[in-house]
Design a protein around this motif. Structure first.
Motif, mmCIF file in Angstrom:
data_model
loop_
_atom_site.group_PDB
_atom_site.id
_atom_site.type_symbol
_atom_site.label_atom_id
_atom_site.label_comp_id
_atom_site.label_asym_id
_atom_site.label_seq_id
_atom_site.Cartn_x
_atom_site.Cartn_y
_atom_site.Cartn_z
ATOM 1 N N ILE A 30 0.843 -1.209 0.000
ATOM 2 C CA ILE A 30 0.000 0.000 0.000
ATOM 3 C C ILE A 30 0.868 1.246 0.000
ATOM 4 O O ILE A 30 0.607 2.202 -0.752
ATOM 5 C CB ILE A 30 -0.937 -0.013 1.224
ATOM 6 C CG1 ILE A 30 -1.949 -1.167 1.101
ATOM 7 C CG2 ILE A 30 -1.654 1.325 1.363
ATOM 8 C CD1 ILE A 30 -2.772 -1.380 2.349
ATOM 9 N N HIS A 31 1.914 1.252 0.834
ATOM 10 C CA HIS A 31 2.788 2.432 0.909
ATOM 11 C C HIS A 31 3.438 2.725 -0.433
ATOM 12 O O HIS A 31 3.383 3.850 -0.944
ATOM 13 C CB HIS A 31 3.871 2.217 1.967
ATOM 14 C CG HIS A 31 4.941 3.274 1.948
ATOM 15 N ND1 HIS A 31 6.172 3.064 1.357
ATOM 16 C CD2 HIS A 31 4.950 4.557 2.394
ATOM 17 C CE1 HIS A 31 6.899 4.156 1.479
ATOM 18 N NE2 HIS A 31 6.180 5.076 2.090
ATOM 19 N N ALA A 32 4.069 1.730 -1.025
ATOM 20 C CA ALA A 32 4.750 1.932 -2.299
ATOM 21 C C ALA A 32 3.776 2.363 -3.390
ATOM 22 O O ALA A 32 4.079 3.249 -4.198
ATOM 23 C CB ALA A 32 5.479 0.658 -2.716
ATOM 24 N N SER A 33 2.598 1.774 -3.414
ATOM 25 C CA SER A 33 1.592 2.114 -4.432
ATOM 26 C C SER A 33 1.141 3.562 -4.288
ATOM 27 O O SER A 33 0.992 4.276 -5.285
ATOM 28 C CB SER A 33 0.395 1.166 -4.307
ATOM 29 O OG SER A 33 0.784 -0.175 -4.508
ATOM 30 N N ARG A 34 0.920 3.988 -3.057
ATOM 31 C CA ARG A 34 0.488 5.365 -2.830
ATOM 32 C C ARG A 34 1.552 6.367 -3.274
ATOM 33 O O ARG A 34 1.237 7.387 -3.896
ATOM 34 C CB ARG A 34 0.149 5.568 -1.349
ATOM 35 C CG ARG A 34 -1.132 4.874 -0.913
ATOM 36 C CD ARG A 34 -1.306 4.943 0.586
ATOM 37 N NE ARG A 34 -1.321 6.326 1.067
ATOM 38 C CZ ARG A 34 -1.330 6.643 2.358
ATOM 39 N NH1 ARG A 34 -1.308 5.694 3.281
ATOM 40 N NH2 ARG A 34 -1.356 7.914 2.717
ATOM 41 N N VAL A 35 2.820 6.075 -2.954
ATOM 42 C CA VAL A 35 3.906 6.982 -3.348
ATOM 43 C C VAL A 35 4.046 7.015 -4.872
ATOM 44 O O VAL A 35 4.277 8.081 -5.456
ATOM 45 C CB VAL A 35 5.229 6.571 -2.685
ATOM 46 C CG1 VAL A 35 6.365 7.462 -3.183
ATOM 47 C CG2 VAL A 35 5.126 6.672 -1.168
ATOM 48 N N LEU A 36 3.904 5.878 -5.518
ATOM 49 C CA LEU A 36 4.000 5.830 -6.976
ATOM 50 C C LEU A 36 2.880 6.650 -7.629
ATOM 51 O O LEU A 36 3.110 7.358 -8.615
ATOM 52 C CB LEU A 36 3.949 4.382 -7.461
ATOM 53 C CG LEU A 36 5.221 3.564 -7.170
ATOM 54 C CD1 LEU A 36 4.974 2.080 -7.380
ATOM 55 C CD2 LEU A 36 6.381 4.046 -8.043
ATOM 56 N N VAL A 37 1.681 6.594 -7.067
ATOM 57 C CA VAL A 37 0.581 7.414 -7.585
ATOM 58 C C VAL A 37 0.871 8.890 -7.372
ATOM 59 O O VAL A 37 0.695 9.716 -8.286
ATOM 60 C CB VAL A 37 -0.754 7.022 -6.914
ATOM 61 C CG1 VAL A 37 -1.852 8.016 -7.275
ATOM 62 C CG2 VAL A 37 -1.164 5.612 -7.331
ATOM 63 N N ALA A 38 1.331 9.245 -6.176
ATOM 64 C CA ALA A 38 1.649 10.643 -5.880
ATOM 65 C C ALA A 38 2.750 11.159 -6.807
ATOM 66 O O ALA A 38 2.673 12.282 -7.327
ATOM 67 C CB ALA A 38 2.074 10.792 -4.422
ATOM 68 N N GLY A 39 3.768 10.332 -7.031
ATOM 69 C CA GLY A 39 4.857 10.742 -7.913
ATOM 70 C C GLY A 39 4.411 10.912 -9.346
ATOM 71 O O GLY A 39 4.868 11.823 -10.050
ATOM 72 N N ALA A 40 3.512 10.041 -9.792
ATOM 73 C CA ALA A 40 2.980 10.147 -11.158
ATOM 74 C C ALA A 40 2.207 11.460 -11.320
ATOM 75 O O ALA A 40 2.350 12.161 -12.333
ATOM 76 C CB ALA A 40 2.090 8.957 -11.471
ATOM 77 N N ILE A 41 1.394 11.796 -10.322
ATOM 78 C CA ILE A 41 0.648 13.055 -10.367
ATOM 79 C C ILE A 41 1.616 14.236 -10.412
ATOM 80 O O ILE A 41 1.435 15.186 -11.187
ATOM 81 C CB ILE A 41 -0.287 13.161 -9.142
ATOM 82 C CG1 ILE A 41 -1.388 12.110 -9.233
ATOM 83 C CG2 ILE A 41 -0.882 14.564 -9.040
ATOM 84 C CD1 ILE A 41 -2.235 12.012 -7.978
ATOM 85 N N TYR A 42 2.639 14.189 -9.586
ATOM 86 C CA TYR A 42 3.647 15.255 -9.523
ATOM 87 C C TYR A 42 4.315 15.442 -10.876
ATOM 88 O O TYR A 42 4.481 16.588 -11.355
ATOM 89 C CB TYR A 42 4.660 14.875 -8.455
ATOM 90 C CG TYR A 42 5.713 15.896 -8.126
ATOM 91 C CD1 TYR A 42 5.553 17.257 -8.387
ATOM 92 C CD2 TYR A 42 6.897 15.501 -7.502
ATOM 93 C CE1 TYR A 42 6.536 18.173 -8.049
ATOM 94 C CE2 TYR A 42 7.883 16.406 -7.172
ATOM 95 C CZ TYR A 42 7.708 17.744 -7.439
ATOM 96 O OH TYR A 42 8.686 18.642 -7.107
ATOM 97 N N HIS A 43 4.684 14.368 -11.520
ATOM 98 C CA HIS A 43 5.385 14.467 -12.800
ATOM 99 C C HIS A 43 4.455 14.875 -13.940
ATOM 100 O O HIS A 43 4.892 15.569 -14.874
ATOM 101 C CB HIS A 43 6.082 13.144 -13.111
ATOM 102 C CG HIS A 43 7.350 12.940 -12.356
ATOM 103 N ND1 HIS A 43 7.382 12.697 -10.995
ATOM 104 C CD2 HIS A 43 8.648 12.971 -12.762
ATOM 105 C CE1 HIS A 43 8.645 12.581 -10.606
ATOM 106 N NE2 HIS A 43 9.430 12.739 -11.652
ATOM 107 N N LEU A 44 3.204 14.489 -13.888
ATOM 108 C CA LEU A 44 2.257 14.851 -14.946
ATOM 109 C C LEU A 44 1.792 16.308 -14.843
ATOM 110 O O LEU A 44 1.589 16.977 -15.863
ATOM 111 C CB LEU A 44 1.048 13.922 -14.905
ATOM 112 C CG LEU A 44 1.282 12.482 -15.378
ATOM 113 C CD1 LEU A 44 0.071 11.618 -15.056
ATOM 114 C CD2 LEU A 44 1.591 12.444 -16.874
#
Length: 235
Positions: free
Chosen positions: A169-183
């Motif tokens: 869950i932790h890794a998935s949440r960070v990956l989503v947050a990072g994707a939003i940040y980069h987009l």
């Protein structure tokens, strides 16, 4: 080529700080690199943001007699660091202070070198970089280590393999947050998906440029999972 090892888990924060101190002491090439990368500038004051025990300041304080300031958000900041300095470098001039990377209580241009290793994924990047630039003098250097997307993909892979649901869950949440940040170039600062984010060199260059900072190279311990940069503040 730098060999990337899986992180070693310690049972508590105190043990983690001692582990990181000992690791730094057993890797003298890191101290040499810090001094060599700073050899072209004069420095008297060095700041470590997200300091842990403050070991990153050691070469500057013991070899160049600089004064160090180590900051962290931990409530017991300096507890382990003061013990380690008293034991290993009693002559070093170092102060520990509790504060955030986004609100550094120092006057502008008060440091010649700023160090931040792996604290930035947990900060509001734009504000933290603005503060680092503000307290760094023109012509000063900023040593920054970040967590790339591969760090969290590796965490996710290992968690799935070991069936560690909370880590998944932790890794998935960070990956989503990072994707939003980069987009969007806007870093999420909500608990959902996550305040923590992965970073990349191209987005880092964009963020830094807004604050008069530019990447001039990488440190010897840089690797694809946790890239590490030498950053210069324009005069």
């Amino acid at each position: 080529m730098t060999t990337v090892k899986a992180p070693v888990l310690c049972p508590d924060y105190d043990s983690y700080l001692r582990f990181e101190w000992d690791k730094f002491m057993n890797e003298p090439e890191r101290s040499r690199a810090s001094l060599e990368l700073s050899a072209d500038i004069s420095f008297k004051r060095v700041l470590d943001v997200g300091c842990g025990a403050g070991q990153e300041l050691l070469p500057f304080l013991t070899e160049r007699n600089a004064r160090g300031v180590a900051t962290d958000i931990a409530s017991d900041v300096g507890q382990v660091g003061r013990e380690m300095y008293a034991k290993h470098a009693p002559q070093a001039r170092v102060d520990f202070l509790r504060c955030t990377a986004e609100n550094l209580p120092f006057v502008s241009a008060s440091f010649d070198v700023v160090v931040c290793r792996l604290a930035s994924p947990y900060t509001h990047n734009a504000r933290a970089f603005a503060e680092a630039s503000r307290v760094l003098r023109p012509g000063g250097k900023y040593f920054l280590k970040i967590s790339g997307v591969r760090w969290y993909l590796l965490e996710l892979k290992q968690a799935l393999k070991e069936r560690k649901i909370l880590s998944v869950i932790h890794a998935s949440r960070v990956l989503v947050a990072g994707a939003i940040y980069h987009l969007t170039r806007r870093q999420p600062r909500w608990r959902i998906p996550s305040r923590e984010t992965f970073q990349s060199e191209w987005l880092l260059r964009w963020e830094l440029r807004r604050h008069g900072l530019s990447i001039h190279g990488k440190t010897p311990d840089s690797n694809p999972i946790t890239p590490s940069f030498v950053i210069f503040k324009e005069k």
